[in-house]
Design an enzyme around this catalytic site. Structure first.
Site, PDB file in Angstrom:
ATOM      1  N   TYR A  40      96.550  36.341 -55.032  1.00 12.78           N
ATOM      2  CA  TYR A  40      95.216  35.973 -55.803  1.00 12.78           C
ATOM      3  C   TYR A  40      93.896  36.125 -55.066  1.00 12.78           C
ATOM      4  O   TYR A  40      93.918  36.232 -53.663  1.00 12.78           O
ATOM      5  CB  TYR A  40      95.195  34.567 -56.374  1.00 12.78           C
ATOM      6  CG  TYR A  40      94.802  33.365 -55.530  1.00 12.78           C
ATOM      7  CD1 TYR A  40      95.778  33.016 -54.385  1.00 12.78           C
ATOM      8  CD2 TYR A  40      93.800  32.545 -55.438  1.00 12.78           C
ATOM      9  CE1 TYR A  40      95.476  31.916 -53.575  1.00 12.78           C
ATOM     10  CE2 TYR A  40      93.385  31.578 -54.570  1.00 12.78           C
ATOM     11  CZ  TYR A  40      94.109  31.280 -53.548  1.00 12.78           C
ATOM     12  OH  TYR A  40      93.805  30.320 -52.731  1.00 12.78           O
ATOM     13  N   ARG A  59      90.760  42.719 -49.013  1.00 19.05           N
ATOM     14  CA  ARG A  59      91.674  41.424 -48.796  1.00 19.05           C
ATOM     15  C   ARG A  59      93.004  41.379 -49.656  1.00 19.05           C
ATOM     16  O   ARG A  59      94.084  41.431 -49.395  1.00 19.05           O
ATOM     17  CB  ARG A  59      91.051  40.156 -48.557  1.00 19.05           C
ATOM     18  CG  ARG A  59      91.895  39.003 -48.279  1.00 19.05           C
ATOM     19  CD  ARG A  59      91.373  37.689 -47.707  1.00 19.05           C
ATOM     20  NE  ARG A  59      91.019  37.080 -48.839  1.00 19.05           N
ATOM     21  CZ  ARG A  59      90.209  35.882 -49.249  1.00 19.05           C
ATOM     22  NH1 ARG A  59      89.949  35.339 -48.102  1.00 19.05           N
ATOM     23  NH2 ARG A  59      89.689  35.322 -50.356  1.00 19.05           N
ATOM     24  N   LYS A 157      97.040  35.871 -49.048  1.00 17.26           N
ATOM     25  CA  LYS A 157      96.496  35.025 -49.943  1.00 17.26           C
ATOM     26  C   LYS A 157      97.409  34.669 -51.147  1.00 17.26           C
ATOM     27  O   LYS A 157      97.306  35.454 -52.128  1.00 17.26           O
ATOM     28  CB  LYS A 157      95.072  35.432 -50.542  1.00 17.26           C
ATOM     29  CG  LYS A 157      94.324  34.318 -50.961  1.00 17.26           C
ATOM     30  CD  LYS A 157      92.903  34.795 -51.083  1.00 17.26           C
ATOM     31  CE  LYS A 157      92.004  33.834 -52.076  1.00 17.26           C
ATOM     32  NZ  LYS A 157      91.913  32.373 -51.448  1.00 17.26           N
ATOM     33  N   GLU A 189      92.592  25.147 -40.585  1.00 18.16           N
ATOM     34  CA  GLU A 189      91.425  25.270 -41.594  1.00 18.16           C
ATOM     35  C   GLU A 189      91.614  24.304 -42.623  1.00 18.16           C
ATOM     36  O   GLU A 189      92.541  23.387 -42.554  1.00 18.16           O
ATOM     37  CB  GLU A 189      91.916  26.658 -42.434  1.00 18.16           C
ATOM     38  CG  GLU A 189      93.220  26.801 -43.017  1.00 18.16           C
ATOM     39  CD  GLU A 189      93.585  28.172 -43.462  1.00 18.16           C
ATOM     40  OE1 GLU A 189      92.539  29.057 -43.808  1.00 18.16           O
ATOM     41  OE2 GLU A 189      94.549  28.744 -43.486  1.00 18.16           O
ATOM     42  N   LEU A 213      93.888  32.085 -43.213  1.00 16.85           N
ATOM     43  CA  LEU A 213      93.430  32.753 -43.996  1.00 16.85           C
ATOM     44  C   LEU A 213      92.108  33.427 -43.627  1.00 16.85           C
ATOM     45  O   LEU A 213      91.269  32.950 -43.124  1.00 16.85           O
ATOM     46  CB  LEU A 213      93.091  32.198 -45.591  1.00 16.85           C
ATOM     47  CG  LEU A 213      92.842  33.304 -46.642  1.00 16.85           C
ATOM     48  CD1 LEU A 213      93.980  34.148 -46.816  1.00 16.85           C
ATOM     49  CD2 LEU A 213      91.934  32.984 -47.929  1.00 16.85           C
TER      50      LEU A 213
HETATM   51  N1  PMP Z   1      91.246  29.148 -46.239  1.00 14.75           N
HETATM   52  C1  PMP Z   1      92.058  29.005 -47.122  1.00 14.75           C
HETATM   53  C2  PMP Z   1      93.509  28.238 -46.994  1.00 14.75           C
HETATM   54  C3  PMP Z   1      91.606  29.152 -48.465  1.00 14.75           C
HETATM   55  O1  PMP Z   1      92.513  28.969 -49.652  1.00 14.75           O
HETATM   56  C4  PMP Z   1      90.289  29.725 -48.699  1.00 14.75           C
HETATM   57  C5  PMP Z   1      89.933  29.810 -50.006  1.00 14.75           C
HETATM   58  N2  PMP Z   1      90.599  30.670 -50.923  1.00 14.75           N
HETATM   59  C6  PMP Z   1      89.566  30.182 -47.570  1.00 14.75           C
HETATM   60  C7  PMP Z   1      90.035  29.663 -46.395  1.00 14.75           C
HETATM   61  C8  PMP Z   1      87.980  30.674 -47.830  1.00 14.75           C
HETATM   62  O2  PMP Z   1      88.384  31.962 -48.083  1.00 14.75           O
HETATM   63  P1  PMP Z   1      87.247  32.704 -48.923  1.00 14.75           P
HETATM   64  O3  PMP Z   1      85.844  32.423 -47.932  1.00 14.75           O
HETATM   65  O4  PMP Z   1      87.635  34.257 -48.862  1.00 14.75           O
HETATM   66  O5  PMP Z   1      87.138  31.780 -50.030  1.00 14.75           O
END
Ligand code: PMP
Length: 293
Positions: A40, A59, A157, A189, A213
């Site tokens: 997603y 991505r 993701k 994270e 991620l």
């Molecule tokens: N880490 C995780 C585990 C996430 O789910 C997300 C958000 N989807 C992020 C980091 C941040 O990614 P982004 O800046 O692309 O939203």
């Protein structure tokens, strides 16, 4: 009137069709439903425009490639669908959610179906939500630490979000807003965001790898920080180091940059959002709007 607007059905996208949400359907044999076999993306909308669409599209292509999954449409077509949904639902501020799964082979089998006979499922929908005026940006967030027990390919993701969801519940039960996950003694994270601390004015965040991620907001924020002559160090850090930091914050597509003011009940600095997080939030919003589509 407002209530009526809130109750009005959204238009969503499913496999080539724009439909009222009540009419949109996916098979019970869909592998996203049975195996969490799907990926997603969430792209933010400000002023009716998409933030960093190309970053999210890149991505997405990588996630699909790592899982040997096909996209049913080109990235240009995806941009068109995003824009069409934003327009049809009159979204000024909010998000577009996109999900691609390995389709519905009509039975349950661990073996991947043949993509020639089982096309992927593509679903998109919008969520209207105020993103810029967010109270949490003024007060800051509280986080707790929890074990990171997720699988080893967090750089993809996928829609396997049960543990992050449990992490949010653990945070809620502890009176906090989110959880930072710790693997092998080091912070990976947040449940749905990347984690940062500030030490001696330097921004520290975990280096990229399969453990986290690769946040699209992370990439943009680090670029803007370096352009503003702020020092950045990409390396793992412990919760103890974080508790002793001057500041902490998180980034994600929908939260942008959000200050963290307490970790496991320990207040950081004076317990209020710090200057680095505040400045980065401003820079991120200003700069990303310049390239919004
Ligand atoms: N880490 C995780 C585990 C996430 O789910 C997300 C958000 N989807 C992020 C980091 C941040 O990614 P982004 O800046 O692309 O939203």
């Amino acid at each position: 009137m407002n209530e009526r607007i809130a109750q009005m059905s959204r238009t969503v996208y499913v496999n080539g069709a724009y439909l009222p949400e009540e009419e949109a359907k996916v098979s019970i044999f869909d592998r996203g439903f049975l195996f969490a076999d799907g990926v997603y993306e969430v792209t933010s909308v400000i002023g009716g425009r998409l933030l960093d669409f190309h970053g999210h599209a890149r991505r997405l292509e990588r996630s699909l490639g790592e899982l040997d999954m096909a996209s049913p449409v080109t990235m240009d077509e995806l941009l068109g669908i995003h824009r069409e949904l934003v327009a049809r639902n009159a979204v000024t501020e909010g998000m577009v959610y996109l999900q691609i799964t390995r389709g519905a082979p009509g039975d349950r089998d661990f073996v991947f179906p043949d993509p020639e006979t089982t096309p992927s499922t593509l679903v998109l929908f919008t969520q209207s939500k105020g993103l810029i005026d967010n109270k949490a940006a003024e007060t800051g967030m509280k986080v707790i630490s929890i074990d990171d027990i997720r699988w080893g390919r967090r750089d993809i993701k996928t829609v396997q979000l049960l543990y992050p969801s449990m992490g949010k519940m653990m945070a809620k039960a502890a009176g906090a807003d989110d959880a930072w996950m710790v693997d092998d003694g080091m912070v990976t994270e947040g449940t749905s965001n990347n984690a940062y601390i500030v030490k001696d004015g330097k921004i520290i965040t975990r280096n990229l790898g399969s453990e986290i991620l690769h946040g699209i907001t992370r990439a943009a924020v680090l670029k803007f920080a370096r352009e503003a002559q702020m020092e950045v160090e990409e390396r793992p850090f412990t919760i103890e180091e974080a508790k002793a930091a001057e500041e902490a914050f998180i980034t994600s597509a929908s939260a942008f940059v959000m200050p963290v003011v307490s970790i496991d009940g320990v207040s950081l600095g004076d317990g209020a959002p710090g200057p680095v997080a505040r400045r980065l939030r401003e820079i991120y919003i200003d700069e990303s709007l310049k390239s919004a589509l």
